[in-house]
Design a protein around this motif. Structure first.
Motif, PDB file in Angstrom:
ATOM      1  N   THR A   1       2.305  13.319  -4.577  1.00  0.00           N
ATOM      2  CA  THR A   1       3.772  13.330  -4.540  1.00  0.00           C
ATOM      3  C   THR A   1       4.300  12.088  -5.241  1.00  0.00           C
ATOM      4  O   THR A   1       3.522  11.238  -5.677  1.00  0.00           O
ATOM      5  CB  THR A   1       4.269  13.282  -3.083  1.00  0.00           C
ATOM      6  N   GLY A   2       5.618  11.934  -5.260  1.00  0.00           N
ATOM      7  CA  GLY A   2       6.227  10.701  -5.763  1.00  0.00           C
ATOM      8  C   GLY A   2       5.971   9.530  -4.818  1.00  0.00           C
ATOM      9  O   GLY A   2       6.198   8.379  -5.178  1.00  0.00           O
ATOM     10  N   GLY A   3       5.521   9.798  -3.603  1.00  0.00           N
ATOM     11  CA  GLY A   3       5.254   8.749  -2.616  1.00  0.00           C
ATOM     12  C   GLY A   3       5.844   9.159  -1.277  1.00  0.00           C
ATOM     13  O   GLY A   3       7.021   9.507  -1.203  1.00  0.00           O
TER      14      GLY A   3
ATOM     15  N   ARG B   1       0.895  -1.168   0.000  1.00  0.00           N
ATOM     16  CA  ARG B   1       0.000   0.000   0.000  1.00  0.00           C
ATOM     17  C   ARG B   1       0.922   1.203   0.000  1.00  0.00           C
ATOM     18  O   ARG B   1       1.804   1.295   0.859  1.00  0.00           O
ATOM     19  CB  ARG B   1      -0.878   0.032   1.252  1.00  0.00           C
ATOM     20  N   ASP B   2       0.771   2.083  -0.985  1.00  0.00           N
ATOM     21  CA  ASP B   2       1.626   3.266  -0.954  1.00  0.00           C
ATOM     22  C   ASP B   2       0.791   4.505  -0.674  1.00  0.00           C
ATOM     23  O   ASP B   2      -0.420   4.503  -0.819  1.00  0.00           O
ATOM     24  CB  ASP B   2       2.529   3.391  -2.189  1.00  0.00           C
ATOM     25  N   TYR B   3       1.469   5.514  -0.239  1.00  0.00           N
ATOM     26  CA  TYR B   3       0.812   6.728   0.264  1.00  0.00           C
ATOM     27  C   TYR B   3       1.287   7.881  -0.614  1.00  0.00           C
ATOM     28  O   TYR B   3       2.390   8.379  -0.436  1.00  0.00           O
ATOM     29  CB  TYR B   3       1.180   6.964   1.728  1.00  0.00           C
TER      30      TYR B   3
ATOM     31  N   LEU C   1      10.464  -1.117 -10.378  1.00  0.00           N
ATOM     32  CA  LEU C   1       9.970  -1.112  -9.005  1.00  0.00           C
ATOM     33  C   LEU C   1       9.671   0.332  -8.586  1.00  0.00           C
ATOM     34  O   LEU C   1      10.319   1.267  -9.057  1.00  0.00           O
ATOM     35  CB  LEU C   1      11.044  -1.677  -8.068  1.00  0.00           C
ATOM     36  N   GLY C   2       8.697   0.497  -7.701  1.00  0.00           N
ATOM     37  CA  GLY C   2       8.329   1.846  -7.257  1.00  0.00           C
ATOM     38  C   GLY C   2       9.257   2.369  -6.178  1.00  0.00           C
ATOM     39  O   GLY C   2      10.018   1.629  -5.560  1.00  0.00           O
ATOM     40  N   ASP C   3       9.203   3.671  -5.937  1.00  0.00           N
ATOM     41  CA  ASP C   3       9.954   4.333  -4.880  1.00  0.00           C
ATOM     42  C   ASP C   3       8.936   5.117  -4.046  1.00  0.00           C
ATOM     43  O   ASP C   3       8.284   6.011  -4.595  1.00  0.00           O
ATOM     44  CB  ASP C   3      10.987   5.284  -5.509  1.00  0.00           C
ATOM     45  N   PRO C   4       8.662   4.781  -2.806  1.00  0.00           N
ATOM     46  CA  PRO C   4       9.443   3.985  -1.864  1.00  0.00           C
ATOM     47  C   PRO C   4       9.005   2.517  -1.721  1.00  0.00           C
ATOM     48  O   PRO C   4       9.440   1.863  -0.761  1.00  0.00           O
ATOM     49  CB  PRO C   4       9.205   4.722  -0.545  1.00  0.00           C
ATOM     50  N   GLU C   5       8.174   1.987  -2.646  1.00  0.00           N
ATOM     51  CA  GLU C   5       7.709   0.598  -2.483  1.00  0.00           C
ATOM     52  C   GLU C   5       8.890  -0.383  -2.426  1.00  0.00           C
ATOM     53  O   GLU C   5       8.885  -1.352  -1.659  1.00  0.00           O
ATOM     54  CB  GLU C   5       6.785   0.202  -3.644  1.00  0.00           C
ATOM     55  N   THR C   6       9.918  -0.133  -3.247  1.00  0.00           N
ATOM     56  CA  THR C   6      11.088  -1.028  -3.284  1.00  0.00           C
ATOM     57  C   THR C   6      11.729  -1.175  -1.908  1.00  0.00           C
ATOM     58  O   THR C   6      12.141  -2.273  -1.516  1.00  0.00           O
ATOM     59  CB  THR C   6      12.159  -0.451  -4.236  1.00  0.00           C
TER      60      THR C   6
ATOM     61  N   PHE D   1       0.654   1.149 -15.118  1.00  0.00           N
ATOM     62  CA  PHE D   1       1.779   0.229 -14.958  1.00  0.00           C
ATOM     63  C   PHE D   1       3.051   1.041 -14.750  1.00  0.00           C
ATOM     64  O   PHE D   1       3.208   2.113 -15.336  1.00  0.00           O
ATOM     65  CB  PHE D   1       1.982  -0.600 -16.236  1.00  0.00           C
ATOM     66  N   ASN D   2       3.980   0.506 -13.956  1.00  0.00           N
ATOM     67  CA  ASN D   2       5.335   1.060 -13.880  1.00  0.00           C
ATOM     68  C   ASN D   2       6.293  -0.030 -14.334  1.00  0.00           C
ATOM     69  O   ASN D   2       6.275  -1.132 -13.781  1.00  0.00           O
ATOM     70  CB  ASN D   2       5.689   1.498 -12.464  1.00  0.00           C
ATOM     71  N   ALA D   3       7.129   0.294 -15.305  1.00  0.00           N
ATOM     72  CA  ALA D   3       8.040  -0.714 -15.878  1.00  0.00           C
ATOM     73  C   ALA D   3       9.301  -0.836 -15.023  1.00  0.00           C
ATOM     74  O   ALA D   3      10.425  -0.846 -15.537  1.00  0.00           O
ATOM     75  CB  ALA D   3       8.397  -0.304 -17.301  1.00  0.00           C
TER      76      ALA D   3
END
Ligand code: GLY
Length: 416
Positions: A219-221, A205-207, A282-287, A278-280
């Protein structure tokens, strides 16, 4: 083996950290990397000048390249490395359009019957007018390509959405993507695929909003928890059947070789999961949350994938039952008017978390870090439960010396 990591953010810092724990890794070259990565003893940083210089640097020395930022997909770096015979985790430019072109992604999903919001692709003012006339539920307006967060509007009213479409057509040009607004909970689901087989790389879950309660500018996260507390085993099965399998097969059917991570941004609606984008990569900060939970030989797995020999299929690989929480500390005012130079010190007092640095440097005359980006550090903790991870993370943030910064206090609170 020697591994190249492409990027300079906290995401890439956490990749360096996770790869350094793989037994087969001898050296990591971060390009361009950031000074925070120096604490990983086997990481050397080199500047990024251009693709040809990068290929010269890697040829015969690097066994695997791992792409962090999708900039390296879009600008042909992946293609240049693959052409030079270097195995890469990251799709070539044509398959990467699933992220870099929203119109491409919308057509791909329609062609392969992948559940997504009702979508209209329009190229001029007359088509905008016609789309709003036929579909009064349109509230989301997206431009086709990258626009650093400025290319999406989620409107409250039809008039606001129409005005955004007219403005976007002038500012970003055609095509535009117009969509209904879905209600539900957002979830990000990541897979690793070699173009034939795939493995799940868990969920988050990202914010995305700047302020507590998921309000304020996008934001970017500002934080991420993994796994997503919203993902039931039944939903997991549905996502695999209705989205993951059709995406992997769709790429094959369209003769696009997709090798790497794919993060699928979903809305979990009462009617089932729907793909938002889709993101090709890994996400930031999900990674930061995902990779700190990973317990296997990451380098070995990524090398197999980049060589097209992924063997563990379908199920989640090497994730324990642990939960991870990442909280982003950003400049005061982020993402709008960022305030004076932030102060971020006291890392030696952190006890139970890892601190991953965004793009930063250190001057010769000071121990302080100087940051180039709005997001400064990600503080990440792992626990037996989400509450334990959250508790460790916020206690460690409280131990830092922070000035002119902001961070959300509600990352990982279940009732958000
Ligand atoms: N956290 C969103 C992204 O990486 O795009």
């Amino acid at each position: 083996m020697n591994i190249l990591v492409l990027g300079s953010g906290a995401r890439e810092h956490s990749m360096v950290y996770a790869l350094a724990r793989s037994p087969s890794v001898h050296q990591i070259i971060a390009c361009p990397g950031n000074v925070g990565m120096s604490s990983t003893g086997i990481c050397k940083r080199v500047p990024f000048r251009d693709n040809s210089e990068l290929v010269r640097l890697c040829k015969d020395t690097v066994a695997l390249a791992v792409v962090g930022s999708s900039k390296f997909v879009e600008d042909g770096t992946v293609d240049a490395l693959v052409l030079a015979g270097i195995p890469v985790i990251g799709p070539a430019e044509d398959a990467g359009r699933i992220e870099t072109s929203k119109a491409f992604a919308a057509k791909f999903m329609a062609r392969h019957h992948i559940p997504s919001p009702r979508t209209h692709i329009v190229v001029n003012a007359a088509e905008i007018e016609a789309a709003f006339g036929s579909d009064p539920k349109i509230r989301v307006v997206k431009c086709d390509g990258f626009s650093h967060g400025a290319g999406v509007v989620v409107a409250e009213t039809l008039e606001e959405a129409k005005a955004a479409a007219v403005k976007f057509l002038k500012r970003h040009g055609a095509p535009l993507i117009l969509q209904e607004r879905l209600e539900g909970v957002e979830c990000s689901y990541t897979i690793l695929t070699d173009g034939q087989q795939w493995v799940s790389f868990s969920s988050c879950r990202d914010y995305k909003r700047a302020d507590d309660g998921e309000v304020g500018p996008t934001t970017g996260g500002m934080g991420a928890v993994s796994p997503s507390p919203d993902l039931t085993p039944e939903l997991d099965r549905k996502i695999i059947e209705s989205i993951v399998e059709p995406v992997v097969c769709g790429m094959k059917d369209d003769n696009l070789l997709y090798r790497g991570f794919l993060s699928i941004q979903l809305m979990l609606t009462p009617l089932g999961p729907r793909v938002l984008e889709f993101n090709a990569r890994l996400g930031d900060p999900e990674t930061q949350s995902i990779l700190t939970r990973f317990r296997g030989d990451l380098a070995g797995l990524l090398k197999d994938c980049a060589m097209g020999c992924l063997t563990s299929v379908g199920s989640e690989v090497a994730f324990g039952r642990h939960a991870a929480v990442s909280v982003v500390v950003a400049r005061e005012g982020y993402p709008d008017n960022e305030a004076e130079e932030p102060v971020v010190r006291g890392f030696e007092r952190v006890r139970d978390s890892l601190v991953f640095f965004s793009n930063c440097r250190r001057s010769d005359d000071s121990e302080d870090y100087r940051f180039k980006s709005g997001r400064l550090i990600s503080v990440t903790a792992v626990g037996e439960t989400l509450d334990e991870a959250r508790d460790k993370c916020y206690k460690d943030i409280a131990r830092l010396e922070l000035g002119n910064v902001k961070y959300r206090r509600d990352i990982g609170l279940i009732d958000q």
